[in-house]
Design a protein around this motif. Structure first.
Motif, PDB file in Angstrom:
ATOM      1  N   ALA A   1       4.667  -7.086  17.695  1.00  0.00           N
ATOM      2  CA  ALA A   1       5.287  -6.799  16.398  1.00  0.00           C
ATOM      3  C   ALA A   1       5.876  -8.049  15.763  1.00  0.00           C
ATOM      4  O   ALA A   1       5.853  -8.209  14.535  1.00  0.00           O
ATOM      5  CB  ALA A   1       6.371  -5.729  16.571  1.00  0.00           C
TER       6      ALA A   1
ATOM      7  N   GLN B   1       3.066 -11.357   8.184  1.00  0.00           N
ATOM      8  CA  GLN B   1       3.414 -10.665   6.942  1.00  0.00           C
ATOM      9  C   GLN B   1       4.305 -11.536   6.064  1.00  0.00           C
ATOM     10  O   GLN B   1       4.100 -11.648   4.846  1.00  0.00           O
ATOM     11  CB  GLN B   1       4.126  -9.344   7.257  1.00  0.00           C
ATOM     12  CG  GLN B   1       3.240  -8.270   7.852  1.00  0.00           C
ATOM     13  CD  GLN B   1       4.001  -6.986   8.154  1.00  0.00           C
ATOM     14  OE1 GLN B   1       5.100  -6.769   7.638  1.00  0.00           O
ATOM     15  NE2 GLN B   1       3.431  -6.126   8.974  1.00  0.00           N
TER      16      GLN B   1
ATOM     17  N   GLU C   1       1.425  -5.673   4.542  1.00  0.00           N
ATOM     18  CA  GLU C   1       2.019  -4.545   5.260  1.00  0.00           C
ATOM     19  C   GLU C   1       1.062  -3.946   6.292  1.00  0.00           C
ATOM     20  O   GLU C   1       1.491  -3.284   7.239  1.00  0.00           O
ATOM     21  CB  GLU C   1       2.445  -3.447   4.270  1.00  0.00           C
ATOM     22  CG  GLU C   1       3.526  -3.852   3.292  1.00  0.00           C
ATOM     23  CD  GLU C   1       3.010  -4.728   2.163  1.00  0.00           C
ATOM     24  OE1 GLU C   1       3.838  -5.436   1.545  1.00  0.00           O
ATOM     25  OE2 GLU C   1       1.783  -4.727   1.903  1.00  0.00           O
TER      26      GLU C   1
ATOM     27  N   TYR D   1      -5.794   0.623   8.743  1.00  0.00           N
ATOM     28  CA  TYR D   1      -4.648   0.532   7.828  1.00  0.00           C
ATOM     29  C   TYR D   1      -4.852   1.552   6.711  1.00  0.00           C
ATOM     30  O   TYR D   1      -5.920   2.159   6.589  1.00  0.00           O
ATOM     31  CB  TYR D   1      -4.489  -0.877   7.251  1.00  0.00           C
ATOM     32  CG  TYR D   1      -5.709  -1.432   6.543  1.00  0.00           C
ATOM     33  CD1 TYR D   1      -6.015  -1.061   5.238  1.00  0.00           C
ATOM     34  CD2 TYR D   1      -6.554  -2.330   7.190  1.00  0.00           C
ATOM     35  CE1 TYR D   1      -7.125  -1.565   4.583  1.00  0.00           C
ATOM     36  CE2 TYR D   1      -7.671  -2.847   6.547  1.00  0.00           C
ATOM     37  CZ  TYR D   1      -7.948  -2.458   5.242  1.00  0.00           C
ATOM     38  OH  TYR D   1      -9.064  -2.959   4.604  1.00  0.00           O
TER      39      TYR D   1
ATOM     40  N   ALA E   1       3.097 -10.012  14.144  1.00  0.00           N
ATOM     41  CA  ALA E   1       2.673  -9.336  12.920  1.00  0.00           C
ATOM     42  C   ALA E   1       3.674  -9.569  11.794  1.00  0.00           C
ATOM     43  O   ALA E   1       3.288  -9.840  10.645  1.00  0.00           O
ATOM     44  CB  ALA E   1       2.502  -7.840  13.182  1.00  0.00           C
ATOM     45  N   GLN E   2       4.968  -9.499  12.122  1.00  0.00           N
ATOM     46  CA  GLN E   2       6.002  -9.704  11.112  1.00  0.00           C
ATOM     47  C   GLN E   2       5.964 -11.121  10.563  1.00  0.00           C
ATOM     48  O   GLN E   2       6.100 -11.347   9.351  1.00  0.00           O
ATOM     49  CB  GLN E   2       7.388  -9.410  11.704  1.00  0.00           C
ATOM     50  CG  GLN E   2       8.513  -9.446  10.680  1.00  0.00           C
ATOM     51  CD  GLN E   2       8.348  -8.389   9.603  1.00  0.00           C
ATOM     52  OE1 GLN E   2       8.202  -7.205   9.897  1.00  0.00           O
ATOM     53  NE2 GLN E   2       8.339  -8.813   8.339  1.00  0.00           N
TER      54      GLN E   2
ATOM     55  N   HIS F   1      -0.912  -5.670  11.747  1.00  0.00           N
ATOM     56  CA  HIS F   1      -0.227  -5.059  12.890  1.00  0.00           C
ATOM     57  C   HIS F   1      -0.730  -5.681  14.183  1.00  0.00           C
ATOM     58  O   HIS F   1      -1.789  -6.332  14.223  1.00  0.00           O
ATOM     59  CB  HIS F   1      -0.455  -3.548  12.902  1.00  0.00           C
ATOM     60  CG  HIS F   1      -1.906  -3.150  12.980  1.00  0.00           C
ATOM     61  ND1 HIS F   1      -2.607  -3.096  14.165  1.00  0.00           N
ATOM     62  CD2 HIS F   1      -2.793  -2.803  12.010  1.00  0.00           C
ATOM     63  CE1 HIS F   1      -3.857  -2.726  13.940  1.00  0.00           C
ATOM     64  NE2 HIS F   1      -4.003  -2.543  12.634  1.00  0.00           N
ATOM     65  N   ALA F   2       0.021  -5.479  15.244  1.00  0.00           N
ATOM     66  CA  ALA F   2      -0.327  -6.042  16.553  1.00  0.00           C
ATOM     67  C   ALA F   2      -1.711  -5.573  16.979  1.00  0.00           C
ATOM     68  O   ALA F   2      -2.017  -4.381  16.915  1.00  0.00           O
ATOM     69  CB  ALA F   2       0.711  -5.644  17.596  1.00  0.00           C
TER      70      ALA F   2
END
Length: 455
Positions: free
Chosen positions: A38, A45, A62, A366, A41-42, A65-66
């Motif tokens: 996470a 982003q 958004e 997604y 991913a953050q 993701h992992a």
């Protein structure tokens, strides 16, 4: 003063020819990045949003993701900095494209028409600028008037015409419809190339292909060769990787709406952006754009007759079913999967190239909202598919011209399997043929038995 005037004149000439307006991608790289957790991913982003990076996959920050694959175009000015930070955070990555401009240049085609377009010499394995496509449309209409009519769909923001073909034999009876559109996203040139290929395939083989000949008696093919005309032209004149239309916002400080986020189906609730700088900007309201108004207006008027709605995009090699905005499946999902898998199997036979088939939110990993495919399902069209053509990221949106032919061949094979499905399940003529064959078989058996008993 004379020298200044000459310089201004020269600059003006360059701008007029488009040279001074070209967006360059010299030294830009496309990285394939796979966040492991996470935090990774953050981080991706955050940098994508802060630096307004061009995210090729997935389309929104958004959606990172992992474990999900990320394709990110990095400007040359940030390449070293971002690579260093990826190493620092132990985020796995590798280079998909090491110089975007070099790739663009290596597949560059002539931007200006040098000779008059002729159907005899029209090259369906090349990308064509909009003026050639307009001329090609007109010549298709004139040459194949027995089966083709050209119609005005609507006008773009920049007041250019959008046309569609209606292909089918004239009939006094109301006909069913298969609807195909291409060129929603400006930089997806392979989509536009496919629609031209597919139209040529239909007009060239409809008399020799028994199934197609039968289908066109009771079904019309509606084909929009290019939907986002303004954006497509902009990719030829100014910015090859432009995605949206060309409507201005915030007094011209930003441009363009993602037309496939602008339909009235869960509009802008997920997987779309209200920031006009974003590639997935959903617009100020649902169907705010003249392009989406025109398309939705036509489809609404004929929706009761549409069996299949097919929208052609790139890239990722996928045949996507609704829905994109929820994990819930559409009411006809199982039947659509059966038809989609059959299309994929036929496609694989052509070039041994297999696509992923399934509901959009399940396959791509997604969510998105406001897409034409989801909207088509929600207004009652039974079979709605989004095709994501080649490739998986080696070339991304800059697919080389030597990939046009195999891509179009396999996609045509897939769609023709859907045409065959219509022939089998929906047509009166086919039922008559089957009944005639059955009667003939029974008569033959009866005659055979009579002959045997008599002897």
């Amino acid at each position: 003063m004379k020298s200044v005037a000459c310089i201004i004149c020269l600059l003006g000439s360059l701008l007029h020819e488009g040279f001074g307006l070209k967006v360059q991608y010299n030294g830009d790289e496309v990285l394939k990045i796979v966040p492991q957790n996470a935090q990774h991913a953050q981080y991706l982003q955050d940098i994508t949003t802060e630096l307004l990076l061009d995210l090729w996959k997935p389309p929104t920050p958004e959606a990172i993701h992992a474990g999900g694959e990320v394709h990110l175009r990095i400007p040359s000015s940030h390449v070293n900095q971002i690579k260093d930070s990826l190493l620092q955070y132990n985020i796995p990555h590798n280079v998909l494209i090491d110089n975007v401009q070099q790739l663009v240049d290596s597949h560059k085609v002539n931007e200006k028409t040098t000779t008059k377009v002729s159907l005899e010499t029209y090259n369906y394995t090349k990308y064509h600028p909009m003026d050639e496509i307009y001329e090609w449309m007109e010549q298709i209409k004139q040459r194949h008037g027995d089966v083709v009519t050209k119609h005005y769909l609507g006008q773009t923001y920049e007041r250019r015409s959008i046309y569609y073909f209606r292909i089918g034999y004239p009939s006094d009876k109301k006909k069913k419809i298969m609807f195909v559109d291409c060129g929603f996203h400006a930089r997806e040139w392979i989509s536009v190339a496919f629609c031209q290929w597919f139209v040529n395939e239909i007009v060239s083989t409809h008399r020799s292909n028994t199934v197609l000949n039968n289908v066109l008696k009771e079904v019309d093919l509606y084909i929009v060769p290019i939907f986002n005309v303004d954006g497509y032209i902009y990719t030829w004149t100014t910015e090859r990787l432009w995605r949206k239309n060309r409507a201005p916002f915030n007094n011209g400080s930003c441009y363009g709406v993602d037309l496939n986020r602008n339909f009235d189906v869960q509009w802008c609730t997920i997987g779309a952006s209200k920031d006009c700088n974003s590639n997935t900007f959903c617009g100020p309201s649902a169907t705010s754009e003249p392009e989406t108004k025109a398309l939705s207006g036509l489809i609404e008027a004929i929706k009761q007759d549409i069996i299949f709605y097919l929208t052609i995009h790139s890239y990722g090699k996928m045949i996507l079913l609704p829905y994109g905005y929820t994990l819930n499946l559409s009411k006809d999902h199982d039947l659509m999967m059966e038809v989609g898998k059959r299309a994929n199997a036929k496609m694989k036979e052509k070039h041994n190239n297999e696509y992923d088939v399934g509901a959009s939110s399940h396959v791509i990993g997604y969510f998105d909202s406001g897409s034409s495919g989801d909207w088509a399902t929600d207004i009652g069209i039974k079979f709605s598919y989004t095709f994501e053509l080649r490739d998986n990221g080696t070339y991304g949106f800059v697919l080389p011209e030597d990939q046009i032919k195999p891509t179009c061949e396999e996609t045509t094979t897939a769609i023709m399997s859907m045409v065959e499905y219509v022939n089998e399940k929906y047509l009166e003529n086919n039922a008559v043929v089957i009944r005639s064959l059955s009667i003939n078989v029974l008569l033959a058996i009866a005659m055979c038995l009579h002959s045997t008993l008599s002897s």
